[in-house]
Enzyme design. Sequence first.
Site, PDB file in Angstrom:
ATOM      1  N   GLY A   1     -10.512   1.851   0.268  1.00 34.09           N
ATOM      2  CA  GLY A   1     -10.423   1.281   1.609  1.00 34.09           C
ATOM      3  C   GLY A   1      -9.483   0.113   1.677  1.00 34.09           C
TER       4      GLY A   1
ATOM      5  N   THR B   1      -7.139   4.577  -2.237  1.00 39.69           N
ATOM      6  CA  THR B   1      -7.502   4.598  -3.650  1.00 39.69           C
ATOM      7  C   THR B   1      -8.295   5.850  -4.015  1.00 39.69           C
ATOM      8  OG1 THR B   1      -7.596   2.206  -3.597  1.00 39.69           O
ATOM      9  CG2 THR B   1      -8.803   3.281  -5.374  1.00 39.69           C
TER      10      THR B   1
ATOM     11  N   ASP C   1      -8.291  -4.523  -4.281  1.00 39.20           N
ATOM     12  CA  ASP C   1      -9.609  -4.598  -4.930  1.00 39.20           C
ATOM     13  C   ASP C   1      -9.736  -3.709  -6.152  1.00 39.20           C
ATOM     14  OD1 ASP C   1     -11.426  -1.910  -3.944  1.00 39.20           O
ATOM     15  OD2 ASP C   1      -9.604  -2.362  -2.838  1.00 39.20           O
TER      16      ASP C   1
END
Length: 292
Positions: free
Chosen positions: A209, A157, A188
């Site tokens: 991550g 990301t 996320d």
Amino acid sequence: MPEATRWALIVHGGAKTIDPGLHDRNRAGCAAAAEAGAAILRAGGSAVFAAEVAVRVLEDDPVFKAGFGSVLTSDGTVEMDAAMMEGTGLTLGGVAGVRRIRNPVSVARLMLPARPVLLAGEGAERFASEHGVTLVDPETMVSSEALASEHAKAHDTVGCVAIDVTGAIAAATSTGGLPGKHPGRIGDSPIAGAGLYADDTLGGCAFSGDGEAILRTLLAAQVMHALERGGSAIEAAEHAIARLGRVGGEAGAIVIERSGAFGIAHNSDHFALALHSNGLDAPRAGLHRDEL
């Protein structure tokens, strides 16, 4: 709200292992994104606009796994997630699983004054079209870099956190997810409290991550709790990465506290970064820790 001591912005291009042949491109891409966002802040623009502009630069650069250049699902398609949060009114916009939006972060920004705050797939693309965003052919989102083996290893990301001269804070994230992911998988990045958060009274953060691990530990919430307890930006970032040890996985955190101070922490091999503030003449960029 006390006036911020400075404007500041930090971007990341992913917590990941970067092939040596891509080191310079990651540094240069992050520096370009930081300079684009800093130009907005330098002119007195908003943290929201600065974060959007910075992340758009990363989305448009195929070396980064967001927007054009996103890695492919197991079906050979691109599915992207993005989010934006501003810390004055705690407004939030997020899109997930979009295929026909060149710059997902800009659609997330358009959602800030809207409801609902999170849209997926065709519904997110319909919202984008209704708000003047031109949809693209999904095939045009596949880059040659996404098919290269060294790029596949360097996935993660991108994100930005900014604070403007009024003390307003914004955080933004954008991602193409994991290479070979199951179609429909959402990590996320578009989830407040996991991949990002912003609150003018405390600070802001953005993560990169292993999305499932970050979701399970709500790392952005961990940062905000640490700031609320009086921790510094670096202490909050390190606290969040330490919490990841409970479930395993890699992650990187960028944090700006309300004073404009930076915090960085990661447990990955590399963390592509650039930071800028009105105390710096030019962006500082590197792969952390020895280069910033």
